[in-house]
Design a protein around this motif. Structure first.
Motif, PDB file in Angstrom:
ATOM      1  N   ASN A 283      74.718  21.810  -5.703  1.00  0.00           N
ATOM      2  CA  ASN A 283      75.445  20.728  -5.871  1.00  0.00           C
ATOM      3  C   ASN A 283      74.603  19.486  -6.027  1.00  0.00           C
ATOM      4  OD1 ASN A 283      78.225  21.839  -5.287  1.00  0.00           O
ATOM      5  ND2 ASN A 283      76.928  22.440  -3.290  1.00  0.00           N
TER       6      ASN A 283
ATOM      7  N   THR B 134      73.478  15.752  -8.187  1.00  0.00           N
ATOM      8  CA  THR B 134      73.809  14.382  -8.653  1.00  0.00           C
ATOM      9  C   THR B 134      73.128  14.350 -10.203  1.00  0.00           C
ATOM     10  OG1 THR B 134      73.814  13.650  -6.531  1.00  0.00           O
ATOM     11  CG2 THR B 134      73.655  11.943  -8.502  1.00  0.00           C
TER      12      THR B 134
ATOM     13  N   PRO C 247      78.325  13.450  -8.579  1.00  0.00           N
ATOM     14  CA  PRO C 247      78.000  15.021  -8.278  1.00  0.00           C
ATOM     15  C   PRO C 247      78.683  15.743  -9.199  1.00  0.00           C
ATOM     16  CG  PRO C 247      79.912  13.938  -6.897  1.00  0.00           C
ATOM     17  CD  PRO C 247      79.248  12.589  -7.578  1.00  0.00           C
TER      18      PRO C 247
END
Length: 539
Positions: A39, A41, A55
């Protein structure tokens, strides 16, 4: 990416926003078993609008878990919704995605996975969603151990030609969360030799063919071809518009491939060929041909009656561009029946036929339709009452063959005395005839068995026989021939003579292959007559 961005003005900012959105984001699907997910950015930088950051879930599945050194890894990539949205709806937009992974552990550096081009629909004001994609990359040769992979960046090439924007690239860099491993592979020492790849020339222009040869590929495998950045990343198959590359039963690769006319910036690249298990690369400098000065234009005849077919040819023309031929009269009027032709990537116009339409024709006009102002050039033509006949002949391709003057090689005899002795002989002359009429090359190689005594047990190793090749081209041959490297013979093929391919000219002719042979006897061995087999192969 293979294309350096050229910014272009657009009429509406909404279109620019859509372009930014089209550069990122893949629909999130259920991760496959053993897939790694991060996960992160990401910050995406479209070519026109402001960057977008947010994200995004990224999942990568790597298979197989264990590969040989220099082998291929298959990657399946899916991502969650993109942080970007489009202010307008876009329909049926071609997009080519790729992802760059960093290696750590047994190897360092980066690899790139490029997916196939697919068409996507982009709803307005909603996160971009596109299908997952798959591709292969090569682990570095010569390393063993566990390699872990992390996500560095993603790039999409979006084809907005329907909107007048051409092919645009949008890089998306991971700004946070990218240090998490998304998977690993274990690299084991490989068996056999790594494949090799050689190009016919170190440089080529966009829109032209390149010649490829190679060896040590998987027998009869299907060759996959991509063009990569000089560091091995960003490999894309779309850089080639056509290919005719095959791998034979001996693992030898031959063929040609044509570079795309657009989407490749001038620079240094790697051509990569994979056989499904391993890959080989070769450097290539690619540039767009830029003519200097006026074109060079020619006709094969400058006079004749109405109906004469004139072949117009030229060079130093704009590459991959349209040329229109027309007949014109003394007042500058044009006759009907214009013909359009295309130049190649080297700015060459192949002989292009134009038929003289009227008795008033004084010139053949050559117009360059793709240049501003459509510049034109006039080639004089005189109408005459002469009758002309034009002989033609067709030369069909012949074979690549070889013959030899004999098959017996006699080193004579020696009396054992406790020391190694050197005996000499000559290879029976081999004659290679290349009548294929193309621009291909060939290689004549030899392998040697051990020399075995009559009792079937005692042997003189094959490596005790060495040769010094001597090759020559007969008068009238179109190409030259190179000697192989002197040295010992054995089960591995040793080169006797080679003729290199020539992409710019026809090759072929008659060639002789000779070699001085030496046999080093063992200091101690069973007395008797020893025999062996020297096998010559022509490919």
């Amino acid at each position: 990416m293979l294309r350096r961005l050229t910014r272009r003005r657009v009429a509406a900012s909404a279109v620019a926003g859509a372009l930014a959105a089209a550069g990122v984001g893949l629909v999130a699907l259920a991760p496959a078993a053993h897939a790694g997910t991060v996960n992160a950015t990401v910050r995406c930088t479209p070519p026109i609008v402001a960057p977008s950051e947010g994200p995004q879930e990224i999942t990568v599945e790597l298979t197989p878990a264990t590969v040989t050194s220099g082998g291929l890894v298959h990657a399946r990539v899916t991502t969650g919704p993109s942080p970007a949205t489009s202010p307008i709806a876009l329909t049926n937009i071609p997009m080519t995605p790729s992802i760059t992974l960093a290696m750590r552990g047994a190897a360092t550096g980066q690899v790139t996975v490029t997916g196939a081009t697919t068409n996507i629909n982009v709803p307005a004001q909603q996160p971009i969603q596109a299908p997952p994609y798959e591709g292969d990359f090569t682990v570095p040769p010569g390393v063993t151990g566990v390699i872990e992979f992390t996500v560095v960046s993603m790039v999409t090439q979006t084809d907005l030609s329907s909107m007048g924007l051409g092919i645009q690239s949008t890089p998306c860099a991971v700004t946070a969360g990218g240090d998490v491993s998304i998977g690993s592979v274990t690299v084991e020492g490989g068996t056999g030799q790594n494949p090799t790849l050689t190009l016919g020339a170190p440089s080529a222009h966009t829109g032209t063919d390149i010649t490829l040869t190679g060896s040590n590929f998987a027998s009869g495998a299907t060759a996959s071809l991509t063009l990569c950045q000089a560091d091995g990343t960003g490999c894309v198959a779309s850089a080639f518009t056509s290919k005719n590359v095959t791998i034979d039963a001996s693992g030898n690769l031959t063929g040609t491939a044509r570079l795309a006319t657009t989407g490749i910036a001038d620079g240094d690249y790697l051509v990569q060929v994979t056989d499904g298990a391993k890959a080989a690369t070769a450097p290539l400098h690619v540039s767009k041909f830029v003519p200097e000065g006026d074109p060079v234009l020619n006709v094969d005849r400058s006079s004749g009656p109405v109906g004469t077919v004139v072949n117009v040819s030229g060079s130093n023309l704009p590459p991959n561009s349209t040329v229109r031929l027309n007949g014109v009269n003394a007042q500058g009027g044009t006759e009907s029946g214009s013909k359009n032709y295309m130049t190649d990537g080297n700015g060459v116009l192949a002989p292009s036929p134009y038929t003289i339409q009227t008795a008033a024709t004084t010139h053949i006009r050559v117009r360059l339709l793709d240049l501003a102002g459509t510049p034109q050039y006039l080639l004089p033509f005189t109408i005459s009452a002469d009758l002309q006949q034009h002989p033609t002949v067709t030369l069909n391709a012949g074979p690549l063959t070889m013959t030899q003057a004999g098959d017996a090689i006699n080193f004579g005899s020696a009396t054992l005395n406790g020391t190694a002795q050197t005996l000499t002989a000559n290879l029976n002359q081999v004659t290679v005839t290349d009548s294929r009429g193309g621009n291909l090359g060939w290689s004549l190689t030899g392998t040697m068995t051990d020399m075995v005594a009559a009792n079937g047990t005692d042997k003189i190793p094959a490596g005790n026989i060495a040769w010094t090749p001597s090759c020559a081209a007969a008068p009238g041959s179109l190409s030259t021939v190179a000697n192989g490297t002197p040295g010992a013979l054995g089960s591995a093929a040793a080169t006797l003579c080679t003729q290199a391919p020539d992409p710019a000219a026809a090759t072929g002719g008659k060639f002789t292959a000779d070699a001085a042979l030496t046999l080093t006897t063992p200091a101690f061995a069973a007395a008797g007559t020893y025999t062996g087999t020297l096998t010559l192969s022509l490919i």
